[in-house]
Design a protein around this motif. Structure first.
Motif, PDB file in Angstrom:
ATOM      1  N   ASP A 136     -14.353 -11.622   3.850  1.00 11.44           N
ATOM      2  CA  ASP A 136     -14.098 -11.401   5.269  1.00 11.44           C
ATOM      3  C   ASP A 136     -13.022 -10.326   5.410  1.00 11.44           C
ATOM      4  OD1 ASP A 136     -13.852 -11.616   8.025  1.00 11.44           O
ATOM      5  OD2 ASP A 136     -12.426 -13.272   7.890  1.00 11.44           O
ATOM      6  N   ILE A 137     -13.474  -9.102   5.601  1.00 12.89           N
ATOM      7  CA  ILE A 137     -12.537  -7.975   5.698  1.00 12.89           C
ATOM      8  C   ILE A 137     -11.565  -8.167   6.864  1.00 12.89           C
ATOM      9  CG2 ILE A 137     -12.356  -5.512   6.200  1.00 12.89           C
ATOM     10  CD1 ILE A 137     -13.286  -6.024   3.406  1.00 12.89           C
ATOM     11  N   GLY A 138     -12.071  -8.694   7.983  1.00 15.33           N
ATOM     12  CA  GLY A 138     -11.237  -8.832   9.173  1.00 15.33           C
ATOM     13  C   GLY A 138     -10.037  -9.736   8.983  1.00 15.33           C
ATOM     14  N   SER A 139     -10.128 -10.693   8.071  1.00 13.29           N
ATOM     15  CA  SER A 139      -9.019 -11.627   7.867  1.00 13.29           C
ATOM     16  C   SER A 139      -8.005 -11.116   6.853  1.00 13.29           C
ATOM     17  CB  SER A 139      -9.549 -12.983   7.398  1.00 13.29           C
ATOM     18  OG  SER A 139     -10.057 -12.888   6.074  1.00 13.29           O
ATOM     19  N   MET A 140      -8.273  -9.964   6.239  1.00 17.63           N
ATOM     20  CA  MET A 140      -7.390  -9.438   5.204  1.00 17.63           C
ATOM     21  C   MET A 140      -6.554  -8.288   5.765  1.00 17.63           C
ATOM     22  SD  MET A 140      -9.581  -9.582   1.714  1.00 17.63           S
ATOM     23  CE  MET A 140      -8.056  -9.385   0.790  1.00 17.63           C
ATOM     24  N   SER A 141      -5.397  -8.620   6.279  1.00 14.10           N
ATOM     25  CA  SER A 141      -4.513  -7.589   6.827  1.00 14.10           C
ATOM     26  C   SER A 141      -3.751  -6.906   5.693  1.00 14.10           C
ATOM     27  CB  SER A 141      -3.535  -8.199   7.825  1.00 14.10           C
ATOM     28  OG  SER A 141      -2.790  -9.239   7.219  1.00 14.10           O
ATOM     29  N   GLN A 142      -3.588  -5.602   5.828  1.00 15.40           N
ATOM     30  CA  GLN A 142      -2.884  -4.823   4.818  1.00 15.40           C
ATOM     31  C   GLN A 142      -1.398  -5.166   4.860  1.00 15.40           C
ATOM     32  OE1 GLN A 142      -5.089  -2.775   3.234  1.00 15.40           O
ATOM     33  NE2 GLN A 142      -3.622  -2.285   1.629  1.00 15.40           N
ATOM     34  N   PRO A 143      -0.806  -5.579   3.733  1.00 11.04           N
ATOM     35  CA  PRO A 143       0.633  -5.898   3.739  1.00 11.04           C
ATOM     36  C   PRO A 143       1.469  -4.649   3.974  1.00 11.04           C
ATOM     37  CG  PRO A 143      -0.212  -5.874   1.508  1.00 11.04           C
ATOM     38  CD  PRO A 143      -1.400  -5.717   2.411  1.00 11.04           C
ATOM     39  N   ASP A 144       2.659  -4.835   4.574  1.00 15.59           N
ATOM     40  CA  ASP A 144       3.502  -3.661   4.805  1.00 15.59           C
ATOM     41  C   ASP A 144       4.120  -3.196   3.489  1.00 15.59           C
ATOM     42  OD1 ASP A 144       6.167  -4.934   4.379  1.00 15.59           O
ATOM     43  OD2 ASP A 144       5.637  -6.043   6.195  1.00 15.59           O
ATOM     44  N   ALA A 145       4.535  -1.949   3.491  1.00  9.54           N
ATOM     45  CA  ALA A 145       5.037  -1.322   2.267  1.00  9.54           C
ATOM     46  C   ALA A 145       6.254  -2.049   1.707  1.00  9.54           C
ATOM     47  CB  ALA A 145       5.385   0.151   2.540  1.00  9.54           C
ATOM     48  N   GLN A 146       7.083  -2.613   2.598  1.00  8.34           N
ATOM     49  CA  GLN A 146       8.293  -3.295   2.140  1.00  8.34           C
ATOM     50  C   GLN A 146       7.945  -4.557   1.358  1.00  8.34           C
ATOM     51  OE1 GLN A 146      11.503  -2.081   2.442  1.00  8.34           O
ATOM     52  NE2 GLN A 146      11.826  -3.722   0.944  1.00  8.34           N
ATOM     53  N   ALA A 147       6.917  -5.303   1.816  1.00  8.55           N
ATOM     54  CA  ALA A 147       6.508  -6.516   1.108  1.00  8.55           C
ATOM     55  C   ALA A 147       5.996  -6.176  -0.290  1.00  8.55           C
ATOM     56  CB  ALA A 147       5.436  -7.254   1.911  1.00  8.55           C
ATOM     57  N   VAL A 148       5.258  -5.077  -0.385  1.00 10.57           N
ATOM     58  CA  VAL A 148       4.732  -4.653  -1.685  1.00 10.57           C
ATOM     59  C   VAL A 148       5.877  -4.216  -2.595  1.00 10.57           C
ATOM     60  CG1 VAL A 148       3.267  -2.961  -2.853  1.00 10.57           C
ATOM     61  CG2 VAL A 148       2.523  -3.973  -0.690  1.00 10.57           C
ATOM     62  N   ALA A 149       6.804  -3.448  -2.044  1.00  5.33           N
ATOM     63  CA  ALA A 149       7.960  -3.003  -2.832  1.00  5.33           C
ATOM     64  C   ALA A 149       8.795  -4.185  -3.304  1.00  5.33           C
ATOM     65  CB  ALA A 149       8.806  -2.034  -2.012  1.00  5.33           C
ATOM     66  N   ASP A 150       8.918  -5.207  -2.455  1.00  5.82           N
ATOM     67  CA  ASP A 150       9.700  -6.391  -2.824  1.00  5.82           C
ATOM     68  C   ASP A 150       9.070  -7.122  -4.006  1.00  5.82           C
ATOM     69  OD1 ASP A 150      11.589  -5.925  -0.902  1.00  5.82           O
ATOM     70  OD2 ASP A 150      10.783  -7.375   0.551  1.00  5.82           O
ATOM     71  N   ILE A 151       7.730  -7.201  -4.021  1.00  2.68           N
ATOM     72  CA  ILE A 151       7.046  -7.846  -5.142  1.00  2.68           C
ATOM     73  C   ILE A 151       7.390  -7.128  -6.447  1.00  2.68           C
ATOM     74  CG2 ILE A 151       4.784  -8.179  -6.230  1.00  2.68           C
ATOM     75  CD1 ILE A 151       5.094 -10.241  -4.179  1.00  2.68           C
ATOM     76  N   ARG A 152       7.263  -5.814  -6.438  1.00  2.00           N
ATOM     77  CA  ARG A 152       7.523  -5.053  -7.660  1.00  2.00           C
ATOM     78  C   ARG A 152       8.999  -5.137  -8.054  1.00  2.00           C
ATOM     79  NH1 ARG A 152       3.071  -1.738  -9.302  1.00  2.00           N
ATOM     80  NH2 ARG A 152       4.499  -0.904 -10.869  1.00  2.00           N
ATOM     81  N   ARG A 153       9.889  -5.129  -7.059  1.00  2.00           N
ATOM     82  CA  ARG A 153      11.324  -5.232  -7.373  1.00  2.00           C
ATOM     83  C   ARG A 153      11.644  -6.573  -8.016  1.00  2.00           C
ATOM     84  NH1 ARG A 153      14.915  -7.887  -4.949  1.00  2.00           N
ATOM     85  NH2 ARG A 153      13.601  -8.160  -3.089  1.00  2.00           N
ATOM     86  N   ARG A 154      11.088  -7.648  -7.477  1.00  3.71           N
ATOM     87  CA  ARG A 154      11.347  -8.983  -8.022  1.00  3.71           C
ATOM     88  C   ARG A 154      10.828  -9.110  -9.455  1.00  3.71           C
ATOM     89  NH1 ARG A 154       8.401 -12.172  -3.488  1.00  3.71           N
ATOM     90  NH2 ARG A 154       8.385 -13.825  -5.068  1.00  3.71           N
ATOM     91  N   LEU A 155       9.838  -8.301  -9.791  1.00  2.91           N
ATOM     92  CA  LEU A 155       9.276  -8.334 -11.144  1.00  2.91           C
ATOM     93  C   LEU A 155       9.924  -7.312 -12.068  1.00  2.91           C
ATOM     94  CD1 LEU A 155       5.519  -8.712 -10.130  1.00  2.91           C
ATOM     95  CD2 LEU A 155       6.972 -10.484 -11.129  1.00  2.91           C
ATOM     96  N   GLY A 156      10.963  -6.632 -11.590  1.00  2.00           N
ATOM     97  CA  GLY A 156      11.690  -5.673 -12.419  1.00  2.00           C
ATOM     98  C   GLY A 156      11.159  -4.265 -12.365  1.00  2.00           C
ATOM     99  N   ASN A 157      10.342  -3.945 -11.326  1.00  2.00           N
ATOM    100  CA  ASN A 157       9.760  -2.605 -11.175  1.00  2.00           C
ATOM    101  C   ASN A 157       9.103  -2.118 -12.469  1.00  2.00           C
ATOM    102  OD1 ASN A 157      10.339  -1.996  -8.411  1.00  2.00           O
ATOM    103  ND2 ASN A 157      12.496  -1.788  -8.988  1.00  2.00           N
ATOM    104  N   PRO A 158       8.116  -2.868 -12.956  1.00  2.00           N
ATOM    105  CA  PRO A 158       7.483  -2.482 -14.229  1.00  2.00           C
ATOM    106  C   PRO A 158       6.647  -1.216 -14.081  1.00  2.00           C
ATOM    107  CG  PRO A 158       6.252  -4.245 -13.195  1.00  2.00           C
ATOM    108  CD  PRO A 158       7.488  -4.054 -12.358  1.00  2.00           C
ATOM    109  N   ARG A 159       6.469  -0.551 -15.169  1.00  2.67           N
ATOM    110  CA  ARG A 159       5.592   0.630 -15.183  1.00  2.67           C
ATOM    111  C   ARG A 159       4.130   0.206 -15.026  1.00  2.67           C
ATOM    112  NH1 ARG A 159       5.161   4.709 -20.382  1.00  2.67           N
ATOM    113  NH2 ARG A 159       3.603   6.183 -19.535  1.00  2.67           N
ATOM    114  N   HIS A 160       3.776  -0.925 -15.660  1.00  2.97           N
ATOM    115  CA  HIS A 160       2.410  -1.431 -15.604  1.00  2.97           C
ATOM    116  C   HIS A 160       2.450  -2.860 -15.067  1.00  2.97           C
ATOM    117  CE1 HIS A 160       1.481   2.022 -18.036  1.00  2.97           C
ATOM    118  NE2 HIS A 160       2.117   1.547 -19.092  1.00  2.97           N
TER     119      HIS A 160
END
Length: 481
Positions: free
Chosen positions: A256-280
């Motif tokens: 269901d494409i309509g129910s999948m809202s694109q996360p904001d850039a800050q939420a995505v950046a926060d995920i990577r930061r919490r994981l140590g900003n890995p290369r992969h």
């Protein structure tokens, strides 16, 4: 009485306990619910299913959801749940339909309970269906319902859709009750599968079990319960005494494409930061099921780390493994093996405060999951066998800019629709390692090719969503080609 009835193992709601101890029903997530809700509302339809409780001494009365879909609960006892659901559905049919990844258990008591529960579902559907109604039966738990319902209500139009793979005839014929299951399915007017290959497996089986003969080409094909096959143009037609035809065709399900809202850039950046900003950043999202190949992907990543193809200081794998059927022995065994591998990899390659594998054994909120999809450089879908695999499609939907790469098992149904993925054979660890390495290499050294691949995946998913799947099936059920 309803002119459109959905029959599924579960109702599209979950019981939630409030802080004061009272209970309320909340909509459960799922593309099937989203796809069928407009049809249910338009036709004042209803949904027949089990509410998720095993208290059959106080059966629930019909009730409505917040968006006024009428629900008809079917009661199951604790014994029903153990023998119908955990037993025959998931310890017999599930491994059989997934190419015997583990041995199926053929227990006669389970079969009797499966048959009795299917009768109960069919009787509920017969009571609520208006004259000439359309009844759409869902999935492997209810394969006898079409045949029973055909006897109870010959006036209704019956569709059946299988949400998991359908095995080859040679494998299916192991089932002691193969004739009964085939007869049950052939009670439908239309039987739908994800892929033409699954439909062809069923067609071959039905001819063998029913004693019909003949060959076929193309989709859809038609069958009936009895008779002798003959060719007519592109359809294989088995003529029955009553002249009824059963159409068999492929309808690949989607999201269901309509129910999948694109996360904001800050939420995505926060995920990577919490994981140590890995290369992969690799991601796996699965039910903890032995069909999903979780252990194999962990071992592939481990060997790539061991060989130096991946740097443990720059690599993170997030594995979300949702709890599933934990009372079944094979599922408990799989969880133990997966968690041992996670501990071993982190023990060998992790550092204090920086594990290589972040393992989550719980349900993750939809917003957080979307952010994980968007943050991941490479999605790992390594199922040994999968009817479709919607996780692969959800990942593609979260990368409209062409970023990211998808490593996908060639034995997942989604592989036929998403050929631009990095396909692998999950039974061959070298193949999995090669697909992971190629995905990383392409992202880093061939960015234009990586973007071309992901944009093609994204376009496919957006143009073929779950609403198209539902409309296609129901249109075909109304007027077969």
């Amino acid at each position: 009485m309803s002119s459109f009835v959905v029959v599924a193992n579960r109702l599209p709601v979950d019981s939630v306990t409030r802080p004061d101890g009272s209970h309320e029903w909340v909509p459960s997530p799922g593309g099937l619910v989203t796809a069928l809700s407009p049809v249910l509302k338009e036709h004042e339809g209803c949904w027949v299913g089990w509410p998720g409780t095993t208290d059959d001494t106080h059966p629930l009365e019909p009730f409505r959801t917040e968006d006024v879909i009428l629900l008809h609960p079917v009661s199951l006892s604790a014994t029903d749940y153990e023998e119908f659901y955990e037993g025959f559905s998931n310890a017999t049919l599930w491994p059989l339909y997934h190419d015997l990844i583990v041995p199926p258990i053929y227990e006669r008591t389970w079969w009797h309970t499966y048959r009795e529960v299917n009768l109960r579902f069919a009787e509920h559907a017969a009571k609520v269906a208006d004259h000439g109604a359309t009844v759409w039966v869902q999935d492997y738990q209810l394969q006898l319902v079409p045949g029973i319902l055909r006897q109870l209500r010959p006036d209704v139009k019956i569709g059946f859709f299988l949400h998991i793979p359908f095995p080859s005839a040679d494998l299916f014929r192991q089932l002691p009750w193969r004739e009964e299951v085939v007869r049950g399915l052939l009670g439908a007017d239309v039987i739908g599968f994800h892929l033409p290959s699954y439909a062809n497996n069923f067609l071959s089986l039905a001819r063998q079990v029913s004693g019909a003969s003949g060959s076929h080409t193309g989709q859809p094909d038609t069958l009936t319960v009895h008779g002798t096959a003959r060719m007519r143009e592109r359809n294989a037609i088995v003529e029955a005494p009553d002249g009824r035809r059963v159409h068999v065709a492929a309808f690949p399900i989607s999201i269901d494409i309509g129910s999948m809202s694109q996360p904001d850039a800050q939420a995505v950046a926060d995920i990577r930061r919490r994981l140590g900003n890995p290369r992969h950043l690799f991601l796996g999202v699965d039910r903890l099921d032995y069909t999903k190949g979780i252990l194999q992907r962990l071992e592939a990543v481990e060997q790539l780390l061991e060989s130096g193809s991946l740097d443990p200081a720059e690599t993170v794998l997030v594995q979300i493994a949702t709890p599933s059927r934990e009372r079944i022995a094979q599922y408990r065994k799989e969880r133990r093996r997966v968690e041992e591998a996670v501990g071993r990899i982190n023990g060998r390659f992790g550092q204090l405060g920086h594990p290589v594998v972040h393992y989550v054994h719980r349900t993750v909120p939809k917003s957080e999951l979307s952010a994980c999809y968007a943050a991941a450089d490479v999605m790992l879908v390594t199922a040994f066998k999968d009817g479709m695999n919607l996780v692969a499609k959800e990942y593609a939907a979260m990368h409209p800019d062409g970023s990211g790469a998808l490593v996908l098992s060639e034995f997942a149904g989604a592989a036929e629709e998403l050929p631009e993925s990095f396909l692998c054979n999950p039974h061959d660890l070298e193949s999995v390692k090669r697909a992971i390495y190629n995905a990383v290499y392409t992202l880093e050294h061939q960015p234009e090719e990586a973007q071309r691949r992901m944009r093609a995946l994204h376009t496919q998913v957006h143009e073929h969503d779950v609403q198209l799947w539902a409309r296609s099936f129901l249109s075909f059920l109304k007027e077969p080609a």
